[in-house]
Scaffold this motif. Structure first.
Motif, mmCIF file in Angstrom:
data_model
loop_
_atom_site.group_PDB
_atom_site.id
_atom_site.type_symbol
_atom_site.label_atom_id
_atom_site.label_comp_id
_atom_site.label_asym_id
_atom_site.label_seq_id
_atom_site.Cartn_x
_atom_site.Cartn_y
_atom_site.Cartn_z
ATOM 1 N N TYR A 1 0.878 -1.214 0.248
ATOM 2 C CA TYR A 1 0.071 -0.125 0.006
ATOM 3 C C TYR A 1 0.824 1.303 -0.237
ATOM 4 C CZ TYR A 1 -3.996 -2.839 0.319
ATOM 5 O OH TYR A 1 -5.094 -3.736 0.113
ATOM 6 N N MET A 2 1.931 1.326 0.888
ATOM 7 C CA MET A 2 2.620 2.425 1.005
ATOM 8 C C MET A 2 3.910 2.405 0.300
ATOM 9 S SD MET A 2 2.564 4.693 4.695
ATOM 10 C CE MET A 2 3.652 3.438 5.296
ATOM 11 N N GLY A 3 4.259 1.415 -0.449
ATOM 12 C CA GLY A 3 5.440 1.458 -1.293
ATOM 13 C C GLY A 3 6.773 1.224 -0.635
ATOM 14 N N ILE A 4 6.808 1.150 0.457
ATOM 15 C CA ILE A 4 8.014 0.785 1.466
ATOM 16 C C ILE A 4 8.547 -0.386 1.406
ATOM 17 C CG2 ILE A 4 9.334 1.053 3.589
ATOM 18 C CD1 ILE A 4 7.059 3.302 4.205
ATOM 19 N N LEU A 5 9.377 -0.987 0.445
ATOM 20 C CA LEU A 5 9.846 -2.455 0.615
ATOM 21 C C LEU A 5 10.683 -2.746 1.631
ATOM 22 C CD1 LEU A 5 10.113 -5.173 -0.880
ATOM 23 C CD2 LEU A 5 11.947 -4.199 -2.297
ATOM 24 N N THR A 6 9.959 -3.619 2.826
ATOM 25 C CA THR A 6 10.590 -3.789 3.903
ATOM 26 C C THR A 6 10.986 -5.427 4.175
ATOM 27 O OG1 THR A 6 10.312 -3.837 6.294
ATOM 28 C CG2 THR A 6 8.332 -4.186 4.935
ATOM 29 N N PHE A 7 12.369 -5.313 4.515
ATOM 30 C CA PHE A 7 13.022 -6.707 4.674
ATOM 31 C C PHE A 7 13.054 -6.949 6.287
ATOM 32 C CE2 PHE A 7 14.771 -5.474 0.782
ATOM 33 C CZ PHE A 7 14.376 -6.215 -0.024
ATOM 34 N N GLY A 8 12.521 -6.177 7.134
ATOM 35 C CA GLY A 8 12.880 -5.789 8.517
ATOM 36 C C GLY A 8 11.908 -6.453 9.430
ATOM 37 N N GLN A 9 10.737 -7.009 8.743
ATOM 38 C CA GLN A 9 9.566 -7.051 10.006
ATOM 39 C C GLN A 9 9.880 -8.253 10.747
ATOM 40 O OE1 GLN A 9 8.592 -4.124 8.742
ATOM 41 N NE2 GLN A 9 6.899 -4.677 9.746
ATOM 42 N N SER A 10 10.703 -9.355 10.445
ATOM 43 C CA SER A 10 10.891 -10.467 11.256
ATOM 44 C C SER A 10 11.583 -9.831 12.524
ATOM 45 C CB SER A 10 12.311 -11.105 10.600
ATOM 46 O OG SER A 10 13.370 -10.302 10.145
ATOM 47 N N ALA A 11 12.326 -8.627 12.540
ATOM 48 C CA ALA A 11 12.859 -7.904 13.737
ATOM 49 C C ALA A 11 11.976 -7.827 14.759
ATOM 50 C CB ALA A 11 13.817 -6.592 13.245
ATOM 51 N N PHE A 12 10.658 -7.458 14.253
ATOM 52 C CA PHE A 12 9.429 -6.858 15.325
ATOM 53 C C PHE A 12 8.929 -8.411 15.956
ATOM 54 C CE2 PHE A 12 9.655 -3.488 12.211
ATOM 55 C CZ PHE A 12 10.374 -2.677 12.955
ATOM 56 N N PHE A 13 8.708 -9.327 15.117
ATOM 57 C CA PHE A 13 8.361 -10.708 15.382
ATOM 58 C C PHE A 13 9.199 -11.062 16.515
ATOM 59 C CE2 PHE A 13 7.744 -15.312 14.803
ATOM 60 C CZ PHE A 13 6.365 -15.299 14.540
ATOM 61 N N ALA A 14 10.485 -10.947 16.075
ATOM 62 C CA ALA A 14 11.574 -11.499 17.350
ATOM 63 C C ALA A 14 11.339 -10.895 18.446
ATOM 64 C CB ALA A 14 12.914 -11.393 16.659
ATOM 65 N N ALA A 15 11.193 -9.439 18.329
ATOM 66 C CA ALA A 15 11.231 -8.551 19.661
ATOM 67 C C ALA A 15 9.993 -8.945 20.413
ATOM 68 C CB ALA A 15 10.957 -7.181 19.133
ATOM 69 N N GLY A 16 8.919 -9.457 19.872
ATOM 70 C CA GLY A 16 7.914 -9.790 20.818
ATOM 71 C C GLY A 16 8.473 -11.262 21.331
ATOM 72 N N ALA A 17 8.697 -12.183 20.341
ATOM 73 C CA ALA A 17 8.922 -13.442 20.817
ATOM 74 C C ALA A 17 10.348 -13.477 21.968
ATOM 75 C CB ALA A 17 9.507 -14.233 19.412
ATOM 76 N N TYR A 18 11.213 -12.868 21.752
ATOM 77 C CA TYR A 18 12.556 -12.820 22.710
ATOM 78 C C TYR A 18 12.014 -12.148 24.193
ATOM 79 C CZ TYR A 18 16.301 -14.948 20.542
ATOM 80 O OH TYR A 18 17.020 -15.813 19.901
ATOM 81 N N ALA A 19 11.047 -11.219 24.026
ATOM 82 C CA ALA A 19 10.482 -10.598 25.404
ATOM 83 C C ALA A 19 9.833 -11.682 25.765
ATOM 84 C CB ALA A 19 9.398 -9.513 24.978
ATOM 85 N N ALA A 20 8.972 -12.437 25.370
ATOM 86 C CA ALA A 20 8.296 -13.666 26.120
ATOM 87 C C ALA A 20 9.529 -14.605 26.709
ATOM 88 C CB ALA A 20 7.672 -14.488 25.172
ATOM 89 N N GLY A 21 10.476 -14.927 25.743
ATOM 90 C CA GLY A 21 11.404 -15.992 25.922
ATOM 91 C C GLY A 21 12.280 -15.524 27.046
ATOM 92 N N LEU A 22 12.764 -14.226 26.895
ATOM 93 C CA LEU A 22 13.815 -13.801 27.955
ATOM 94 C C LEU A 22 13.028 -13.917 29.472
ATOM 95 C CD1 LEU A 22 15.646 -10.903 25.872
ATOM 96 C CD2 LEU A 22 16.549 -12.896 26.867
ATOM 97 N N ILE A 23 11.812 -13.069 29.515
ATOM 98 C CA ILE A 23 11.253 -12.742 30.725
ATOM 99 C C ILE A 23 10.853 -14.337 31.296
ATOM 100 C CG2 ILE A 23 9.245 -11.995 31.814
ATOM 101 C CD1 ILE A 23 9.791 -9.236 30.456
ATOM 102 N N PHE A 24 10.038 -15.166 30.387
ATOM 103 C CA PHE A 24 9.812 -16.414 30.862
ATOM 104 C C PHE A 24 11.289 -17.160 31.578
ATOM 105 C CE2 PHE A 24 5.814 -16.137 28.163
ATOM 106 C CZ PHE A 24 5.305 -15.067 28.874
ATOM 107 N N SER A 25 12.088 -17.293 30.756
ATOM 108 C CA SER A 25 13.383 -17.943 31.072
ATOM 109 C C SER A 25 14.099 -17.416 32.299
ATOM 110 C CB SER A 25 14.430 -17.906 30.044
ATOM 111 O OG SER A 25 14.053 -18.519 28.726
#
Lengths: 615, 278, 385
Positions: A71-95
């Motif tokens: 929609y906005m024309g910004i080709l992004t290769f970095g969305q994985s980083a946000f997915f990881a931010a959520g995942a690692y927040a859980a992983g780090l705090i739960f660990s």
């Protein structure tokens, strides 16, 4: 599903009509999604269920790629980083802290905050006035690389290459995780649907189509981009959080560039700017990958790679529009949402009540004061010390031979970042180094030399965009009414654009495109209007019409118009004053008659004069 | 400190070799070739072929250039030329072809990690430090490549035309320059250079189907901060490569791996033209 | 939107069409292994060893009247790949047990899935120790069994006092070196540095600079098996580092593939092809006969894999069923006569092992320098008795 294209709306039913028209498809998505997700666990085996739970979360992230890129024309290769931010927040705090009813929401909030910070940094780096799309893409490419390395460097804290595993998490059944992921995806899709089909959604498309025009309509595009980027980061982080809770393992690959590009591949295959396409693309490709890559790992990736290249080269809109296009040809129901099949409702035009007019208040003194403006490219000086003033109610024509610096001067007035030195004051406000969108806010409207409109948007949408600075576009619906200031409305009515509001701008004649752009500029309620050859390429009749419109608005609205024009006859008919520019300097500034009778000007136009000797 | 100085010089040489092909392509076409990583990988496998055939490892150099160049021709025809008007799509298509090349390599050579024989082994004494001969030899190769490229660009008609296209493609076309041919030749040359680079990095890397990817992002960033000049690229490689070596040595090697990307991004934000002269 | 079910149905059809199953009553052993990534250098020999063991069991009439069959899946040597591989093996291929060598990253990522799928899992790689799971047995060595022979040798025989530790940055690398550092310091040695690179990293320039700067007497290396070992060793050699070089993660096959660079490297492990026992000779001959030219050198990872398949077959026979609880119970009691000698996994899910210190010779073979009988794994999983 959007058959409701009637132009006349009963005033009393209007509000509910708008609401219903906006919500119906979103509700449909939610219902269908809920039905499919609900049935899933009863018809799927446990392996498919577990794979699809993951795919559903990936699809939510792919959806953010579609919002940004499709929609906005910004080709992004970095969305994985946000997915990881959520995942690692859980992983780090739960660990490290442990899983409890208190830490679970804490981890979610933490993940979202980290994602927002990351997105903020990327926004600051990637989206600024003058940054190219390629540059923004490369920055999004750096993001996952940096995140992966940060995870690697975390030693025992982040688990480095091993990632984190063996932490406790929500005690949910397989089915519950599937339902949770599915509901999340469905909700996100429905909301994204509302957004992209709303008036605000048109702003996103407008940025993709023509970012420069958006900026000159006063839209702060870096800000819009950053906001959407932040929103997408939040979606990614929540998806990642659910993923970590479900998988109970987080690994550096989640943040990686490979995952980031896979998301782009799924989006491209499914069909960019369709929302449904990327979701289906992700579900199908990721699910099939899990089923097939065990037995045919290389061939499967080869097929995906080849299909991706084929789609990009030959079917840039992806497979969903192809499928739905073929389906509609054989007479079946069409999926809503292919960009081409966007059902259009035409709003009613209304004059903006004078009390609501929000144009910048007239300051004291001249409407436009230009002093000492210089512009040079390296050693080449294009403008050299331009000084002049123009007042409200004046129509000043800027003439001069090719290369005199007329267009450059326009640009230097409308965009503070363009000037090498000098000062421009509009209504008593110093424009300083203001970007075009700031200049618009201070009362400058600029029309480009070649008609500069949004080709794939309708006339009404183009006009509404021009009003978006004054009237914040709705985030979830299409308004039925379009309020335009009198001057703009006048242009729309007189030129016949009023009867073509629902047509895409690219279908208009050259003359109507020029008129549309003029109407858009006037819709900004500017005090100073810069018009760069508004009549270029128009027929005689169209030219006369534009001329009378201009003289009319200058007289009745008290605007100050600065006009670049080659046709001296036209200049003579409409101007109140003429400035002659030659080799980057003002040669003459006087009444029409002064200029016409000037031998100097005549010789400039015949090329007999070199300013160095006369000045 | 001699060793650290040599680390900086040799690291910069590797970076220069890896990014010079990319820079040529970026200069002429204004796009970034995402298949560059796959071309590096092809170069690595060229070195492997030499080892398997028992040939002199230096023969890998022309072989890698040949294979890289051929792949470049394919990528240019299939993905870049048809997408002239859609640069972001062209980037994606080159990435897609990179995946295809990687999978073809995997089908033929297997997915495992392999190793090629290094052209030079052993150490040499430099100011009291024994240092890898091979790493030093790459400095010479990088200098030679830079010299040859400069000669081509400055001394030949093609070079002149290429520079014209880099400065202003429309104008160059107006002057009768076949910009299509220039683009084609540049892309082929850039890919051949990538192949050579892939062959040269094998002794400090392993050979596997994804070996090129880790080099890709650093090369992108170096090219972006260098603009269109091979000379500026030397400066970028020395400054950013040097920063990488120092961060690796004094902070930690993993953060060292980030240095180039992060510094380049910040430099570009503050000074969009990077190290290039304004 | 009506198309979603249609698409899903067609997808399901495609999948169904592709997976035409094997004989339904085979007992299936899943082998998730790093065919790509760091472990790709050693993984093929592990798969071959498993294939040989399965052939032998089947040739002897199978077990419980059924045949054994392998399902191999690539886990990419990492956590993300392992999740997919374990998911696919346990829930799609519905394996009866998992027997494999893997990186610790992959093992840790796979364990939650093993718990969910409730299948017996025999882990056959040396590792950093103290990984405990109700369904898991380990028949390879842990630091308690390996580090002492090498450090003692360096300190007593070679007079080494200062050490530099280098590892891959993951559970194995860190766990191993943590143990090593403690052991070295307890023995009166000094650790000059401890450096890690990510598992997939191939450029060791910075680490080597530090080694050069500190000039230690001996290097102790604990990288992921395979590629990182090779790149590090080669770069150490080209950098002219001459300290004693002990590699805790290097297997024989990888050492051989490095050629001259590996010469002089010290290894410590429970298996070398040069072991002079009848069981080993028989094993090597059978491997040679089965794979001929395609044979990948057996190593300290493939021999345990071979033994583990036999142990599983014996446990099945003893339990009389493939039922997980019964098999888990039986696994602690069965003993296997394999190339490494008699192996029983009766010490808190781990096995006492005979350990050897070896040195790589110019021809790539490993010369055994000394032997340590029946080294106990120590307290690894006190809660799993």
């Amino acid at each position: 599903m959007l058959e409701n294209t009637e132009t006349v709306t009963r005033p009393k039913a209007r509000a509910s009509g708008e609401t219903w028209r906006a919500l119906a498809p979103a509700i449909a998505i939610a219902l269908v999604g809920a039905a499919v997700i609900g049935i899933g666990p009863y018809v799927l085996d446990s392996y498919s269920l577990s794979v699809l739970t993951r795919s559903l979360l990936y699809a939510a992230v792919a959806l953010t790629v579609d919002l940004l890129w499709g929609y906005m024309g910004i080709l992004t290769f970095g969305q994985s980083a946000f997915f990881a931010a959520g995942a690692y927040a859980a992983g780090l705090i739960f660990s490290h802290v442990g899983f409890s009813p208190a830490t679970a929401p804490l981890a979610l909030v933490g993940g979202v905050v980290v994602a927002l910070v990351l997105a903020g940094i990327v926004g600051w780096l990637a989206f600024w006035h003058g940054a190219t799309n390629l540059y923004a893409s490369v920055i999004t490419l750096v993001l996952p690389i940096v995140c992966t390395q940060l995870i690697f460097s975390g030693g025992n804290f982040t688990g480095s290459s091993s990632g984190l595993s063996g932490f406790e998490s929500f005690d949910l059944s397989m089915e519950a995780w599937f339902w949770l992921s599915g509901s999340f995806l469905t909700a996100i899709t429905a909301m994204a649907w509302l957004l992209v089909n709303s008036d605000a959604g048109r702003v996103l498309v407008a940025i993709r189509e023509n970012e420069q025009r958006c900026q000159y309509l006063g839209i702060d595009t870096p800000r819009v981009k950053t906001l959407i980027f932040l929103l997408c980061a939040v979606i990614g982080a929540i998806a990642g959080y659910i993923f970590a809770g479900y998988a109970m393992v987080v690994s550096p690959e989640l943040a990686g560039f490979v995952f980031g590009t896979e998301l782009v591949i799924w989006t491209a295959l499914g069909g960019r700017a369709t929302l449904i396409g990327p979701v289906l693309g992700t579900l199908l490709v990721d699910y099939e990958s899990a089923q097939l890559s065990g037995d045919y790992p290389f061939v499967w990736k080869l097929i995906i790679g080849s299909a991706f290249v084929l789609v990009i080269v030959a079917f840039p809109r992806g497979l969903l529009p192809l499928v739905s296009g073929a389906a509609s040809r054989i007479g079946r129901h069409v999926l809503p949402g292919g960009t081409g099949e966007r059902a259009v409702s035409v709003p009613r035009l209304l004059a903006l009540p004078v009390s609501d007019a929000q144009g910048t208040e007239a300051g004291s003194g001249p409407a436009l004061k230009v002093s000492g403006v210089r512009k040079s490219f390296g050693s080449l000086t294009v403008l050299d010390g331009i000084d002049f003033r123009a007042h409200a109610g004046e129509l000043v024509s800027l003439v001069g031979p090719n290369g005199a610096g007329k267009t450059t001067l326009m640009r230097c007035i409308a965009d503070g970042t363009e000037r090498t030195s000098g000062e421009v004051v509009v209504n008593g406000h110093d424009l300083g180094r203001a970007t075009p969108e700031r200049c618009v806010a201070l009362g400058v409207g600029r029309k480009f030399q070649t008609a500069n409109v949004f080709d794939t948007l309708t006339v009404a949408e183009c006009l509404r965009l021009a009003r978006s600075r004054h009237e914040r576009p709705s985030l979830w619906r299409r308004r039925d009414v379009l309020h335009l200031p009198e001057a703009s409305l006048h242009v729309v009515r007189v030129t016949g654009l009023a009867s073509r509001l629902g047509e895409e701008a690219r279908l208009l004649s050259h003359g109507l495109k020029q008129a549309l752009e003029l109407a858009m500029v006037l819709a900004l309620e500017p005090r100073v209007v810069l018009l760069d050859e508004p009549t270029a390429g128009l027929t005689k009749a169209e030219r006369t019409q534009i001329g009378s419109i201009l003289t009319d608005i200058v007289r009745t609205r008290g605007l100050c118009v600065l006009l670049v024009e080659h046709d001296l006859g036209f200049v003579r008919e409409i101007s109140s004053r003429v400035i002659v520019l030659h080799q980057g300097r003002i040669l003459l500034d006087g009444s029409v008659d002064d200029v016409v009778s000037s031998e100097l000007v005549a010789s400039v136009y015949t090329g007999a004069v070199n300013l160095e000797h006369t000045a | 400190m001699v060793a650290q100085f040599l680390d900086i010089i040799t690291t910069a040489a590797f970076l220069y070799v890896v990014s010079s092909g990319l820079l040529l392509v970026f200069g002429v076409m204004k796009i970034i070739n995402f298949a560059h990583g796959a071309m590096l990988t092809l170069g690595g496998y060229a070195a492997l072929l030499c080892t398997k055939a028992g040939l002199n490892p230096w023969l890998g150099l022309p072989l890698a250039a040949l294979i890289g160049g051929l792949a470049g021709i394919l990528v240019e025809r299939l993905a870049v030329r048809p997408l002239y008007a859609r640069p972001l799509d062209a980037i994606l298509a080159t990435w897609g072809l990179g995946i295809v090349i990687g999978q073809l390599i995997t089908l033929y050579f297997g997915r495992g990690v392999q190793f090629a024989e290094a052209p030079l082994t052993g150490t040499v004494n430099v100011l009291g430090e024994s240092y890898s001969i091979y790493r030093l030899s790459v400095v010479a190769v990088a200098a030679a490549l830079g010299g040859v490229l400069t000669l081509i660009l400055r001394g030949t008609r093609l070079g002149l035309e290429t520079r014209a296209v880099i400065m202003n493609e429309d104008l160059a076309r107006g002057l009768g320059i076949n910009s299509r041919l220039v683009r084609f030749l540049t892309f082929t040359l850039g890919s051949a250079l990538a192949g050579i680079a892939g062959m040269l990095i094998t002794p400090i890397s392993s050979i596997d189907p994804n070996m090129g990817v880790p080099w890709l992002v650093n090369a992108f960033m170096l090219v972006l901060v260098s603009g269109h000049s091979l000379t500026t690229l030397v400066v970028s490689c020395l400054v950013l490569g040097g920063a990488q070596v120092l961060v690796s040595a004094y902070v930690n090697p993993i953060l060292g791996g980030l240095t180039i990307a992060v510094l380049a991004a910040i430099i570009l934000r503050i000074r969009p033209e990077g190290f290039a002269r304004a | 939107m009506r198309r979603i079910p249609v698409l899903l149905a067609s997808a399901a059809f495609l999948v169904g069409a592709v997976h035409i199953g094997h004989a339904a009553d085979d007992i299936v052993i899943g082998v998730p292994v790093g065919l790509s990534g760091a472990n790709s250098v050693v993984a093929p020999s592990v798969v071959q060893a498993a294939e040989l063991a399965v052939d032998e069991v089947n040739a002897a009439g199978g077990v419980l009247g059924r045949k054994l069959r392998l399902e191999v899946a690539d886990d990419g040597s990492g956590a993300a790949g392992a999740q997919k591989a374990y998911d696919a093996l346990i829930f799609q291929k519905k394996v009866d047990a998992l027997i494999s060598m893997e990186t610790s990253a992959a093992r840790n990522a796979g364990l939650p899935i093993v718990s969910r799928g409730k299948v017996p899992f025999i882990y056959t790689s040396f590792y950093e120790g103290r990984s405990c799971n109700k369904y898991m047995y380990i028949n390879a060595w842990v630091p308690d069994q390996q580090v002492a022979p090498m450090v003692d040798f360096f300190m007593k025989e070679k007079g080494a006092k200062t050490f530099f530790l280098i590892g891959s940055d993951y559970a194995f690398g860190r766990g191993m070196l943590e143990f090593t550092r403690a052991y070295v310091e307890k023995a009166g040695g000094k650790v000059l540095g401890e450096e890690y690179n990510p598992m997939d990293a191939t450029d060791w320039t910075a680490v080597i600079s530090k080694v050069r700067a500190t000039n230690p007497d001996a290097l102790l290396i604990s990288t992921a098996g395979g590629a990182p070992n090779v790149t590090l060793t080669k770069q150490l050699r080209t950098a002219g580092i001459t300290a004693h070089y002990g590699n805790l993660g290097l297997d024989e096959g990888t050492a051989k593939s490095m050629g001259a660079d590996a010469q002089g490297t010290y290894l410590a492990g429970s298996y070398y092809t040069s072991l002079d026992t009848d069981a080993n000779k028989k094993f090597l001959a059978a491997m040679k006969q089965k794979f001929g030219d395609k044979l990948e050198t057996p190593n300290d990872l493939s021999a345990p894999e071979y033994e583990a398949v036999h142990a599983y077959a014996k446990a099945l026979a003893k339990a009389g069923t493939t039922q997980t609880d019964k098999v888990i119970e039986a696994l602690a009691t069965v003993s296997v006569e394999g190339p490494r000698g008699t192996i029983i996994m009766n010490k808190q899910r781990h096995a006492p092992l005979t350990m050897y210190l070896g040195q790589v010779q110019p021809d790539g073979s490993v010369k055994i320098m000394s032997e340590f009988k029946n080294v106990d794994p120590g307290p690894q999983c006190p809660n799993l008795g």
